[in-house]
Enzyme design. Sequence first.
Site, PDB file in Angstrom:
ATOM      1  CB  ALA A 121      -0.925  -0.011   1.212  1.00  0.00           C
ATOM      2  CG  HIS A 219       0.623   5.477   3.731  1.00  0.00           C
ATOM      3  ND1 HIS A 219       0.573   5.306   5.099  1.00  0.00           N
ATOM      4  CD2 HIS A 219      -0.074   4.448   3.187  1.00  0.00           C
ATOM      5  CE1 HIS A 219      -0.116   4.206   5.369  1.00  0.00           C
ATOM      6  NE2 HIS A 219      -0.523   3.683   4.231  1.00  0.00           N
TER       7      HIS A 219
END
Length: 267
Positions: A121, A219
């Site tokens: 991810a 992120h």
Amino acid sequence: MSTIRVGIAGMGAIGRSLAQALDKGVHGLELAAVGVRNPDGPLPISLAHANPAVVAIDALEPLCDIVVECAPAALLPVIARDVLKAGKKVVVLSSGAILSHPELIDLASEHGGQILVPSGAILGLDALTAAAEGEIHSVRMITRKPVRGLLGAPYLEQNNIDISGITEATMIFRGTPREAAIGFPANLNVAVSLSMAGIGPDRTTLEIWADPALTRNVHRIEVDSDSAVLSMEIQNIPSENPKTGRITAQSVIALLRKMRAPLCVGT
């Protein structure tokens, strides 16, 4: 070239997604076996074409050429040990567990096995590994997650941190990926993968924020090196497991597909 026999260790959200993708057909790959805690029970997924063997989670090696670990981090040694001793490959999603079990790297080196860590991810690992061929000055990662994706993390429980009722974005951790791998074993494998690609789990800095306004895992990565300055952000759509993004399983399929592809793009 012969077909690669793939085994999946764990039938959670990611394992089931991988099984379904392989069942639809990926050139050169066969879903040969799945490893579960209770092999006497029914396969926890309906497949139209594949008919994998169902075995204990530590019994995949004889049936597979490559095993994909999709299980709790604590099970990584049990899953990987025999596979690596046989000189085969293990795709590791619980990359944080590698820090606690460096002997697995020694096993791979001694027996000709290989540990593969997919992007999962996170983004930018290609650029970061390239930058690491030169000098990287700093790597910083800021992770923002919905509250429900962080609930139950050992770090929160051990430090009596209650985030269930927060009403605004709150920083709950600042430290290194090595520390986060212990405190957030189901959440921050991406940070460990990032650190392995760059300057290591002790020099990389990490912030974790719980944000009740978010529905996606976010992120942001900032890298300063002698070859490039990188600034990247990814917003992951969660899978049925709020701790995991949908793109994680797709990353594994992309990695497996490269093993039989006539053209591979990326480092």
